[in-house]
Structures are given as C-alpha cells and as structure tokens.
Design an enzyme around this catalytic site. Sequence first.
Site, short mmCIF file in Angstrom:
data_model
loop_
_atom_site.label_atom_id
_atom_site.label_comp_id
_atom_site.label_asym_id
_atom_site.label_seq_id
_atom_site.Cartn_x
_atom_site.Cartn_y
_atom_site.Cartn_z
N HIS A 1 27.49 72.45 17.29
CA HIS A 1 28.64 72.38 16.37
C HIS A 1 29.42 73.68 16.44
CE1 HIS A 1 31.05 72.01 12.72
NE2 HIS A 1 30.75 73.28 12.52
N ASN B 1 25.05 65.75 20.53
CA ASN B 1 25.95 66.52 21.40
C ASN B 1 25.70 68.02 21.33
OD1 ASN B 1 27.12 67.02 18.95
ND2 ASN B 1 29.11 66.14 19.43
N TYR C 1 29.14 68.36 6.55
CA TYR C 1 29.89 67.26 7.17
C TYR C 1 30.68 66.45 6.14
CZ TYR C 1 27.93 67.94 11.85
OH TYR C 1 27.61 68.44 13.09
N LYS D 1 22.24 72.18 17.50
CA LYS D 1 21.69 71.06 16.73
C LYS D 1 20.23 70.79 17.14
CE LYS D 1 26.31 69.01 16.27
NZ LYS D 1 27.14 67.78 16.39
P1 DAT Z 1 33.08 68.01 16.50
O1 DAT Z 1 31.59 68.20 16.34
O2 DAT Z 1 33.49 68.11 17.95
O3 DAT Z 1 33.89 68.89 15.58
P2 DAT Z 1 33.71 65.80 14.69
O4 DAT Z 1 33.95 66.82 13.63
O5 DAT Z 1 34.78 64.77 14.92
O6 DAT Z 1 33.41 66.49 16.11
O7 DAT Z 1 32.37 65.00 14.38
C1 DAT Z 1 31.24 65.68 13.88
C2 DAT Z 1 30.01 65.15 14.55
O8 DAT Z 1 29.82 63.79 14.18
C3 DAT Z 1 30.07 65.14 16.08
O9 DAT Z 1 29.73 66.37 16.63
C4 DAT Z 1 29.10 64.06 16.42
C5 DAT Z 1 29.25 63.06 15.26
N1 DAT Z 1 30.16 61.98 15.64
C6 DAT Z 1 31.50 62.06 15.77
N2 DAT Z 1 32.04 60.88 16.12
C7 DAT Z 1 30.98 60.02 16.21
C8 DAT Z 1 30.85 58.65 16.54
N3 DAT Z 1 31.91 57.90 16.84
N4 DAT Z 1 29.61 58.11 16.54
C9 DAT Z 1 28.52 58.85 16.23
N5 DAT Z 1 28.57 60.15 15.90
C10 DAT Z 1 29.79 60.73 15.90
MG MG Z 2 34.18 68.86 13.55
#
Ligand code: DAT
Ligand code: MG
Length: 138
Positions: free
Chosen positions: A117, A114, A51, A11
């Site tokens: 992805h 973070n 997303y 990212k």
């Molecule tokens: P991952 O990236 O581990 O698959 P995810 O699909 O649940 O996680 O979420 C996608 C992204 O969205 C994640 O990498 C960071 C952001 N995100 C997730 N939960 C969040 C939150 N509570 N507040 C802010 N950003 C968040």
């Molecule tokens: Mg995800």
Amino acid sequence: MAIEKTFLMIKPDGVKRQVIGDIVNRFERRGFELKGAKLMVASREIAEAHYAEHADKPFFGELVDFITSGPVFAMVWEGENVISLARTMMGKTNPADSQPGTIRGDFAVTVAENIIHGSDSVESAEREISLWFGEGLA
Ligand code: DAT
Ligand code: MG
C-alpha cells in the site's frame, strides 16, 4: 515538488513472501529516507479506518480480512516527491496491469493480494501516518 512523507505498508502477502528487504532496498536506493517502521498485526478497527474510503465497495470485507490476516510491515518514508514516486515504483493497483520492474509487476498477479500500500495524496499520507504511527517519528 517538495519534501514529503508517505505511508507505505507491505501487506501480509509481502511479509509471507519474505520480500520486505527487497522492497525496503528499492526505496533506499532511490534516495528516500526511512523515518519509521514496525511489523504488526493490524486490528479490524485500524484496517477499517485505513480503508474507510472503500467501505461501500463489494470487496471491502475481503480487503479487511486480508489486511488483518497476518503481520504487515508499516513504514514512513521521506523525500522529494515521495508520495507520487512511491506510487510509480509500486505499479498499478491491479498487478496484471503493472509493468515489470515495479513492485507489484515483479511480485504479484492478483488485485486482492497486491503486496504493498502507498498513500495517494498529501492528505491521505498525513491521515495514514497519524493512524498507524501517531506522534513521535524521527
Ligand atoms: P491502491 O492500493 O492502488 O491505492 P485502491 O485504493 O483503489 O488501490 O484500493 C485499495 C485496495 O483494495 C487495493 O490495493 C486492493 C483492493 N482492491 C481494489 N480494487 C479491488 C477489486 N476490484 N477487487 C478486490 N480488491 C480490490
Ligand atoms: Mg488507495
């Protein structure tokens, strides 16, 4: 277990922090094969499609703003069980919960930034590879 392909993306925070090489090196050392890679600034359209499952979440707008805020390094990796092993190597979604030694555990502290992805299933890997790369991978 099977030979799979997954979509991984460093990212904008990871590109700015100059950890592309470190992250690529981890997957190479593990024994995975890089099948495609490009540095690009994502359009809002591709970020929103990527997303789409989070479109109703309160953080969706900030997530799309962040992903389009600078270059990302989009990659396709191949190998045995790579979808789930890459997720293990990445650590938990919230870096605060990620073990040291994982990518997020080593490089990140907040969920909003973070670093990386990774696809979470065969279906999402196929969808994401086609969204970001279309046809024509090695
Ligand atoms: P991952 O990236 O581990 O698959 P995810 O699909 O649940 O996680 O979420 C996608 C992204 O969205 C994640 O990498 C960071 C952001 N995100 C997730 N939960 C969040 C939150 N509570 N507040 C802010 N950003 C968040
Ligand atoms: Mg995800």
